[in-house]
Design an enzyme around this catalytic site. Structure first.
Site, mmCIF file in Angstrom:
data_model
loop_
_atom_site.group_PDB
_atom_site.id
_atom_site.type_symbol
_atom_site.label_atom_id
_atom_site.label_comp_id
_atom_site.label_asym_id
_atom_site.label_seq_id
_atom_site.Cartn_x
_atom_site.Cartn_y
_atom_site.Cartn_z
ATOM 1 N N HIS A 10 0.834 -1.202 0.000
ATOM 2 C CA HIS A 10 0.000 0.000 0.000
ATOM 3 C C HIS A 10 0.871 1.256 0.000
ATOM 4 O O HIS A 10 1.575 1.521 0.974
ATOM 5 C CB HIS A 10 -0.894 -0.043 1.249
ATOM 6 C CG HIS A 10 -1.886 1.062 1.314
ATOM 7 N ND1 HIS A 10 -1.787 2.100 2.204
ATOM 8 C CD2 HIS A 10 -3.010 1.285 0.592
ATOM 9 C CE1 HIS A 10 -2.818 2.913 2.044
ATOM 10 N NE2 HIS A 10 -3.568 2.448 1.071
ATOM 11 N N HIS A 52 -1.077 11.253 -2.663
ATOM 12 C CA HIS A 52 -2.348 10.838 -2.078
ATOM 13 C C HIS A 52 -3.278 12.016 -1.805
ATOM 14 O O HIS A 52 -4.454 11.984 -2.140
ATOM 15 C CB HIS A 52 -2.078 10.071 -0.776
ATOM 16 C CG HIS A 52 -3.319 9.618 -0.079
ATOM 17 N ND1 HIS A 52 -4.024 10.414 0.804
ATOM 18 C CD2 HIS A 52 -4.003 8.453 -0.156
ATOM 19 C CE1 HIS A 52 -5.079 9.756 1.237
ATOM 20 N NE2 HIS A 52 -5.089 8.564 0.677
HETATM 21 O O1 G3P Z 1 -6.052 0.706 -1.238
HETATM 22 C C1 G3P Z 1 -7.175 1.505 -1.051
HETATM 23 C C2 G3P Z 1 -6.883 2.554 -0.051
HETATM 24 O O2 G3P Z 1 -5.644 3.105 -0.352
HETATM 25 C C3 G3P Z 1 -7.926 3.597 -0.035
HETATM 26 O O3 G3P Z 1 -7.684 4.599 0.900
HETATM 27 O O4 G3P Z 1 -7.057 6.874 1.517
HETATM 28 O O5 G3P Z 1 -5.334 5.096 1.540
HETATM 29 O O6 G3P Z 1 -6.216 5.964 -0.616
HETATM 30 P P1 G3P Z 1 -6.530 5.684 0.823
HETATM 31 CA CA CA Z 2 -5.042 4.586 -2.064
#
Ligand code: G3P
Ligand code: CA
Length: 254
Positions: A10, A52
């Protein structure tokens, strides 16, 4: 039945390295991650880059709006020194640079999330489709074999992207508050549903429910070993984690 849940890094190996930077992705791959998760925004000159938040304050040495900054302006940011473990400068990564690096890892999947503040309204999905086309990733032999998987919290964005690139599968992301609105899941046109781990802890039966409708499950963000085991036991297809090395150890364990 099945193979174990695949491990998705992630934002890269983002517990140990600054999120969404080349070093975070390279380290995740070195650790054995089977997929990379990526957040995509557009610069003011229309270049898809990996950030992000709509602003850069949290991860950079200067605070600017991404959508109103050019690629050249954003390229002067230091996106690494803020990180409490890494503490070294790292540059902005474009989607293209990531895809170039990923060409050396043809078995690694790419979960590509479009972030879509009002100003970019739809252009980010077009930019993603164009980049996938450039790398020949827009026409996989089947959804299952596709290296690229689009993701969004926005139902509109998933629909729009599926129209632009019907052969590329998608994840409809859901948070705890709206996960039950995914009952008519088929209507979203996504091949996988993407609940948060909180949503899945509260309603673990959703994995079976979606499976019975031919849909897979991608769960985020799973850093706790107990949650990793829960995902494994439920047969979650993909587990997104900030600590891919831990997930691989836990999921491969007894
Ligand atoms: O992998 C999905 C997740 O990343 C969604 O939340 O806020 O971390 O982009 P966010
Ligand atoms: Ca994400």
């Amino acid at each position: 039945m099945s193979t174990r849940s695949g491990v998705v890094a992630h934002r890269g190996a983002s517990a140990e390295f600054p999120e969404l930077t080349l070093v975070a992705y390279e380290q995740a791959l070195k650790q054995g991650a089977e997929a990379l998760e990526v957040d995509i925004r557009l610069t003011s000159d229309g270049v898809p880059v990996l950030l992000h938040d709509p602003r850069t304050a949290r991860v950079a040495d200067r605070d600017v709006w991404v959508h109103s900054s050019t690629l050249d302006e954003l390229s002067t940011l230091d996106l690494g020194t803020w990180h409490p473990v890494h503490r070294r400068p790292e540059p902005l990564l474009t989607l293209r640079s990531l895809l170039v690096m990923a060409e050396a890892y043809p078995n690694v999947k790419l979960f590509l999330e479009t972030k879509h503040p009002v100003p970019s309204g739809g252009r980010v999905e077009v930019a993603l489709r164009d980049e996938l086309k450039y790398f020949g990733l827009d026409r996989p032999a089947s959804h299952l074999e596709s290296r690229a998987v689009m993701m969004s919290f926005s139902v509109m964005a998933v629909r729009r992207f599926r129209q632009l690139a019907p052969q590329v599968p998608a994840v409809q992301l859901r948070e705890r508050g709206n996960v039950l609105k995914s009952w008519p899941a088929e209507g979203f046109g996504a091949q996988l549903m993407g609940p948060s781990i909180g949503a899945l802890r509260a309603r673990p039966w959703l994995v079976d429910y979606w499976r019975s409708r031919g849909m897979g499950t991608y769960c985020w963000t799973v850093d706790d070993p107990a949650d990793m085991l829960l995902c494994r036991d439920l047969g979650v297809d993909w587990v997104a984690t900030n600590v891919p090395s831990r997930a691989l150890t836990v999921l491969d364990g007894p």
